[in-house]
Design a protein around this motif. Structure first.
Motif, PDB file in Angstrom:
ATOM      1  N   ILE A  86      39.002   7.965  15.357  1.00 47.41           N
ATOM      2  CA  ILE A  86      38.423   9.123  16.044  1.00 47.41           C
ATOM      3  C   ILE A  86      37.362   9.778  15.179  1.00 47.41           C
ATOM      4  O   ILE A  86      36.253  10.065  15.630  1.00 47.41           O
ATOM      5  CB  ILE A  86      39.533  10.137  16.401  1.00 47.41           C
ATOM      6  N   SER A 125      44.229  12.857  16.181  1.00 45.39           N
ATOM      7  CA  SER A 125      44.796  11.853  17.074  1.00 45.39           C
ATOM      8  C   SER A 125      46.202  12.292  17.456  1.00 45.39           C
ATOM      9  O   SER A 125      46.717  13.298  16.963  1.00 45.39           O
ATOM     10  CB  SER A 125      44.847  10.495  16.358  1.00 45.39           C
ATOM     11  N   VAL A 158      43.381  14.192  20.834  1.00 44.92           N
ATOM     12  CA  VAL A 158      42.967  13.037  21.632  1.00 44.92           C
ATOM     13  C   VAL A 158      44.200  12.206  21.966  1.00 44.92           C
ATOM     14  O   VAL A 158      44.950  11.788  21.070  1.00 44.92           O
ATOM     15  CB  VAL A 158      41.932  12.185  20.872  1.00 44.92           C
TER      16      VAL A 158
END
Length: 219
Positions: A86, A125, A158
């Motif tokens: 990410i 994440s 995310v």
């Protein structure tokens, strides 16, 4: 004979021998026959009920959504992981519509003053999510320490759409948590909240004032 052995001996004698361990029935928490779409809908409903925010995006569009979120909140900077995909994706994109990107490039002890006073937003994440409770699962590590999700005013998480589990029991079973866990495991269900002695619930008093979830693969 140790004190522990003495206690166990008395218990065995009281029950007439070894204590039988009853069979555990997990059906009450395991039987949730929800489709992927139902799990996503329930997760969103649950987390929005406690002031969380969910954006469903495609793999190709998530950076556009992230930029819009940050611009709408006038974020001056964004703390990103240095090693996770990410963070690398955000850095490699080199987009002019992104704010200043920050990273833990020194020991966390040296980062604390800046983290608590100057960081506007952080992105992490997730290991997955739980539909039943509207909770995110985070396993912090050196690249994404838990302070990333607990301190900045805006926490952006995310989440992969195919990693939404019906229940906590399903998550720990399918992801094989028993084979090894980190020192810290976080379950996050909305932005920070607290209640006073009169049981009045307040959001954003300490920790993240906003929790924003970008669900990839759920456009």
């Amino acid at each position: 004979m140790s004190a522990r052995e003495q206690i166990l001996q008395r218990l065995r004698q009281r029950h007439g021998g070894e204590i039988a361990v009853p069979e555990t029935d997990f059906s009450v928490i395991a039987d949730r026959e929800w489709s992927a779409a139902e799990k996503l809908d329930r997760f969103q409903k649950m987390i929005e009920s406690v002031h969380g925010e969910v954006h469903r995006v495609s793999e190709e569009d998530w950076l556009d959504t992230l930029a819009d979120i940050l611009q709408s909140r006038s974020a001056r900077n964004l703390l990103v992981p240095l090693k996770h995909a990410i963070g690398r994706t955000i850095r490699d994109a080199d987009r002019p519509d992104m704010p200043e990107l920050l990273g833990y490039d020194t020991a966390i002890e040296h980062w604390l003053p800046k983290l608590f006073n100057d960081v506007d937003a952080a992105i992490t994440s997730t290991r997955g999510a739980i539909a039943e409770t509207g909770s995110l699962i985070l396993w912090p590590n050196a690249d994404e320490p838990r302070l990333m999700s607990l301190v900045p005013p805006i926490h952006i998480a995310v989440l992969e759409a195919d990693q939404i589990f019906a229940t906590f029991h399903e998550a720990i079973a399918l992801q094989r948590w028993a084979s090894g866990m980190p020192t810290n495991a976080l379950l996050i269900s909305g932005p920070s909240k607290t209640a006073d002695i009169e049981q009045t619930l307040a959001y954003g008093v300490h920790g993240p004032k906003e929790l924003i979830v970008i669900v990839i693969g759920a456009e």
